[in-house]
Design an enzyme around this catalytic site. Structure first.
Site, PDB file in Angstrom:
ATOM      1  N   GLY A 291      -0.431   4.669   0.060  1.00 38.79           N
ATOM      2  CA  GLY A 291      -1.197   5.860   0.368  1.00 38.79           C
ATOM      3  C   GLY A 291      -1.979   6.373  -0.827  1.00 38.79           C
TER       4      GLY A 291
ATOM      5  N   SER B 104       0.843  -1.192   0.000  1.00 41.25           N
ATOM      6  CA  SER B 104       0.000   0.000   0.000  1.00 41.25           C
ATOM      7  C   SER B 104       0.876   1.239   0.000  1.00 41.25           C
ATOM      8  CB  SER B 104      -0.951  -0.009   1.198  1.00 41.25           C
ATOM      9  OG  SER B 104      -0.243  -0.160   2.414  1.00 41.25           O
TER      10      SER B 104
ATOM     11  N   GLY C 154      -5.823   1.216   5.725  1.00 39.61           N
ATOM     12  CA  GLY C 154      -5.053   0.017   5.387  1.00 39.61           C
ATOM     13  C   GLY C 154      -5.757  -1.254   5.823  1.00 39.61           C
ATOM     14  N   ASP C 155      -6.421  -1.207   6.980  1.00 37.48           N
ATOM     15  CA  ASP C 155      -7.171  -2.375   7.445  1.00 37.48           C
ATOM     16  C   ASP C 155      -8.347  -2.650   6.514  1.00 37.48           C
ATOM     17  OD1 ASP C 155      -5.407  -2.271   9.561  1.00 37.48           O
ATOM     18  OD2 ASP C 155      -6.814  -1.235  10.884  1.00 37.48           O
TER      19      ASP C 155
END
Length: 315
Positions: free
Chosen positions: A229, A227, A258-259
């Site tokens: 951003g 990831s 992110g989760d």
């Protein structure tokens, strides 16, 4: 759709305080204050349940303050298989600056967990899994467990034909990726900084990130998601590399994005989707989460519309 099981060994009560222009060292007037059950696996469980997945959550909670977790699981229809021990689950304070969209975290110490307790969590996860189930191991390790504690856990789940998605970092991730065979997770999702920490050097370009991710894939991890951003994410297998991103959206809070991406990966795996569809779903979950505080997604149609807008590239 196969079941989704999440394991959170170091959960937290997330206390989010919204401030319009946070001033370090000054007096800040809070706007909205919200308390949520948190921890990576708990956040994944909440978002996956909103999508419609059959979700079981396990891990370790303190008996003294599990009310927020009990309420969340009841509201979302998540099967609660958490092990309770004496003490309080840690509280993490998140200061969400609505003026700039940035969040400052203050994380307090967690519970102490021993090997016997980890064995009980492993048994709970196995009982909730079936062949092809997706098991997400999320977050840091609590005090009392060695950095390699996840290796036998992953091996046990793999032997039961579960597909493990590991979203951890630092020493636990290094130990997992130093393993081989059944002890390797099916997928991992480091962010850019976590991947740099893993390989021990800066990764300033996309090519450098792809090369590091592909090295992990060639060790036997089936899917590596990095990831990045606002730049989206990389989805790397031994055979192909995809980029996925969505146009910038207004963010109430970046906490848990992110989760949410991991929840998108897990739910797409549970639906046996191909890599390009996994990429679309993952970035859509993350983008949808930006407008909400806590482990929640908007209605499914909104997320599906975002997935359709995702820009997918093949390198």
């Amino acid at each position: 759709m196969k079941p989704v099981v999440t394991i959170t060994l170091n959960p937290a009560v997330d206390l989010t305080i919204e401030v319009d222009g946070f001033a370090v060292g000054g007096v800040n007037r809070a706007g909205r204050v919200q308390m949520n059950a948190g921890g990576k696996g708990v956040n994944v469980a909440g978002c996956a349940a909103d999508w419609g997945a059959q979700v079981t959550a396990t891990g370790v909670l303190g008996r003294g303050n599990d009310g927020a977790f009990v309420e969340l699981f009841a509201v979302k229809g998540i099967a609660d298989r958490f092990i309770r021990i004496a003490g309080d689950t840690r509280t993490n304070i998140k200061i969400a600056d609505t003026a700039c969209g940035e969040t400052t975290d203050l994380n307090t110490p967690g519970l102490v967990v021993d090997a016997e307790c980890l064995g009980r969590v492993t048994a709970a996860a196995l009982a909730a899994s079936e062949a092809g189930a997706v098991v997400v191991i999320g977050g840091s390790l609590p005090a009392g467990l060695a950095p390699d504690a996840l290796v036998p856990l992953v091996a046990t789940l793999h032997a039961a034909d579960a597909r493990v998605v590991a979203d951890t970092s630092g020493a636990p991730l290094k130990e997992l990726l130093a393993a081989s065979g059944h002890a390797l997770p099916f997928a991992v999702k480091p962010n850019r900084h976590e991947l740099e920490d893993l390989v021990g050097r800066p990764l300033p370009t996309r090519d450098a990130l792809v090369a590091a991710a592909r090295d992990i894939a060639l060790r036997g991890v089936r899917l590596v998601v990095v990831s990045c951003g606002e730049d989206g994410a990389l989805f790397v297998t031994a055979d192909e590399t995809l980029t996925a991103r969505l146009p910038r959206v207004e963010a109430l809070s970046t906490v848990g994005a992110g989760d949410a991406m991991v929840a998108g990966i897990a739910s797409a795996l549970a639906e046996d989707k191909p890599v390009d569809a996994i990429a679309r779903q993952a970035v859509a979950f993350a983008a949808a989460k930006l407008a909400r505080v806590g482990p929640h997604l908007p209605e499914r149609a909104v997320v599906e519309a975002l997935a359709e807008r995702a820009e997918i590239g093949r390198l």
